[in-house]
Design a protein around this motif. Structure first.
Motif, short mmCIF file in Angstrom:
data_model
loop_
_atom_site.label_atom_id
_atom_site.label_comp_id
_atom_site.label_asym_id
_atom_site.label_seq_id
_atom_site.Cartn_x
_atom_site.Cartn_y
_atom_site.Cartn_z
N VAL A 32 -45.31 -14.03 -52.29
CA VAL A 32 -45.15 -12.57 -52.26
C VAL A 32 -44.77 -12.02 -53.62
O VAL A 32 -43.92 -12.57 -54.31
CB VAL A 32 -44.08 -12.17 -51.21
N THR A 33 -45.42 -10.91 -53.97
CA THR A 33 -45.03 -10.11 -55.13
C THR A 33 -44.68 -8.73 -54.61
O THR A 33 -45.43 -8.14 -53.82
CB THR A 33 -46.17 -10.00 -56.15
N ILE A 34 -43.52 -8.22 -55.03
CA ILE A 34 -43.13 -6.86 -54.67
C ILE A 34 -43.26 -5.99 -55.91
O ILE A 34 -43.15 -6.46 -57.04
CB ILE A 34 -41.70 -6.79 -54.09
N THR A 35 -43.51 -4.71 -55.69
CA THR A 35 -43.61 -3.78 -56.80
C THR A 35 -42.89 -2.49 -56.46
O THR A 35 -42.68 -2.16 -55.30
CB THR A 35 -45.09 -3.52 -57.18
N GLY A 36 -42.47 -1.80 -57.50
CA GLY A 36 -41.76 -0.53 -57.36
C GLY A 36 -41.36 -0.03 -58.74
O GLY A 36 -41.68 -0.66 -59.75
N ARG A 37 -40.67 1.09 -58.77
CA ARG A 37 -40.35 1.73 -60.05
C ARG A 37 -39.00 1.32 -60.63
O ARG A 37 -38.76 1.51 -61.80
CB ARG A 37 -40.41 3.24 -59.90
N ARG A 38 -38.10 0.76 -59.81
CA ARG A 38 -36.74 0.48 -60.27
C ARG A 38 -36.55 -1.01 -60.53
O ARG A 38 -36.36 -1.79 -59.60
CB ARG A 38 -35.74 0.98 -59.24
N GLU A 39 -36.58 -1.39 -61.80
CA GLU A 39 -36.52 -2.81 -62.16
C GLU A 39 -35.27 -3.50 -61.64
O GLU A 39 -35.35 -4.63 -61.15
CB GLU A 39 -36.61 -2.98 -63.68
N ASP A 40 -34.13 -2.85 -61.73
CA ASP A 40 -32.89 -3.49 -61.28
C ASP A 40 -32.94 -3.85 -59.80
O ASP A 40 -32.58 -4.96 -59.41
CB ASP A 40 -31.68 -2.60 -61.59
N LEU A 41 -33.42 -2.95 -58.99
CA LEU A 41 -33.52 -3.18 -57.55
C LEU A 41 -34.59 -4.22 -57.23
O LEU A 41 -34.40 -5.10 -56.38
CB LEU A 41 -33.81 -1.87 -56.84
N LEU A 42 -35.73 -4.14 -57.92
CA LEU A 42 -36.80 -5.12 -57.72
C LEU A 42 -36.33 -6.52 -58.07
O LEU A 42 -36.56 -7.47 -57.31
CB LEU A 42 -38.01 -4.78 -58.59
N ARG A 43 -35.70 -6.65 -59.22
CA ARG A 43 -35.24 -7.96 -59.67
C ARG A 43 -34.25 -8.57 -58.66
O ARG A 43 -34.38 -9.73 -58.27
CB ARG A 43 -34.58 -7.86 -61.04
N ALA A 44 -33.29 -7.78 -58.22
CA ALA A 44 -32.29 -8.27 -57.26
C ALA A 44 -32.95 -8.67 -55.94
O ALA A 44 -32.65 -9.75 -55.40
CB ALA A 44 -31.23 -7.20 -57.02
N THR A 45 -33.84 -7.84 -55.44
CA THR A 45 -34.52 -8.15 -54.18
C THR A 45 -35.37 -9.40 -54.32
O THR A 45 -35.34 -10.29 -53.46
CB THR A 45 -35.39 -6.96 -53.71
N ALA A 46 -36.14 -9.49 -55.40
CA ALA A 46 -37.01 -10.65 -55.62
C ALA A 46 -36.20 -11.94 -55.65
O ALA A 46 -36.59 -12.95 -55.04
CB ALA A 46 -37.81 -10.48 -56.90
N GLU A 47 -35.07 -11.92 -56.33
CA GLU A 47 -34.21 -13.10 -56.40
C GLU A 47 -33.65 -13.46 -55.03
O GLU A 47 -33.59 -14.63 -54.66
CB GLU A 47 -33.08 -12.88 -57.40
N GLU A 48 -33.26 -12.45 -54.26
CA GLU A 48 -32.67 -12.68 -52.94
C GLU A 48 -33.66 -13.26 -51.94
O GLU A 48 -33.30 -14.10 -51.12
CB GLU A 48 -32.09 -11.38 -52.37
N ILE A 49 -34.91 -12.80 -52.00
CA ILE A 49 -35.87 -13.21 -50.96
C ILE A 49 -36.86 -14.28 -51.42
O ILE A 49 -37.64 -14.79 -50.63
CB ILE A 49 -36.62 -12.00 -50.37
N GLY A 50 -36.86 -14.59 -52.72
CA GLY A 50 -37.78 -15.60 -53.22
C GLY A 50 -39.18 -15.08 -53.49
O GLY A 50 -40.17 -15.74 -53.17
N ALA A 51 -39.27 -13.90 -54.08
CA ALA A 51 -40.55 -13.28 -54.39
C ALA A 51 -40.66 -13.05 -55.90
O ALA A 51 -39.68 -13.11 -56.63
CB ALA A 51 -40.68 -11.95 -53.66
N ASP A 52 -41.88 -12.76 -56.35
CA ASP A 52 -42.10 -12.28 -57.71
C ASP A 52 -42.00 -10.76 -57.67
O ASP A 52 -42.05 -10.15 -56.60
CB ASP A 52 -43.50 -12.67 -58.20
N PHE A 53 -41.89 -10.14 -58.85
CA PHE A 53 -41.89 -8.68 -58.88
C PHE A 53 -42.64 -8.17 -60.09
O PHE A 53 -42.75 -8.84 -61.11
CB PHE A 53 -40.47 -8.11 -58.85
N ILE A 54 -43.17 -6.95 -59.95
CA ILE A 54 -43.83 -6.24 -61.04
C ILE A 54 -43.33 -4.80 -60.99
O ILE A 54 -43.39 -4.16 -59.94
CB ILE A 54 -45.37 -6.25 -60.88
#
Length: 105
Positions: A32-54
């Protein structure tokens, strides 16, 4: 349901329904890759759930194209797209093409 290795992109994936979709897909074995506008929130969520982010605003066509192209470049394909973009409406939707230079050979 088992999604072993299916490649998924979730827009608006850092919180709310988008995050829940991302968590469920990860739990079923999707990449899974998640995307959105807020890097801080994306980074934290990606780390918590085991996903990549853009980071990007998929309401802007260049960001949408870049995001899809990045996932395809990294994984060779995109199997699942869940669009949770909150400003989306049928009136401004239109298809776009990922540049062929980003497509797998």
């Amino acid at each position: 349901m088992e999604l072993n290795g299916a490649v998924a992109l979730i827009t608006g994936g850092s919180e709310g329904i988008g995050r829940s979709i991302a968590e469920a897909l990860v739990a079923e074995g999707a990449v899974v890759t998640i995307t959105g506008r807020r890097e801080d929130l994306l980074r934290a969520t990606a780390e918590e759930i085991g996903a990549d982010f853009i980071v990007g605003d998929v309401g802007r066509e260049p960001d949408a194209v870049r995001t899809v192209a990045s996932v395809v470049e990294k994984h060779g394909r995109l199997d699942i797209l869940a669009s949770r973009w909150s400003r989306w409406s049928w009136t401004n939707w239109r298809p776009f093409t990922v540049p062929t230079s980003s497509a797998p050979s």
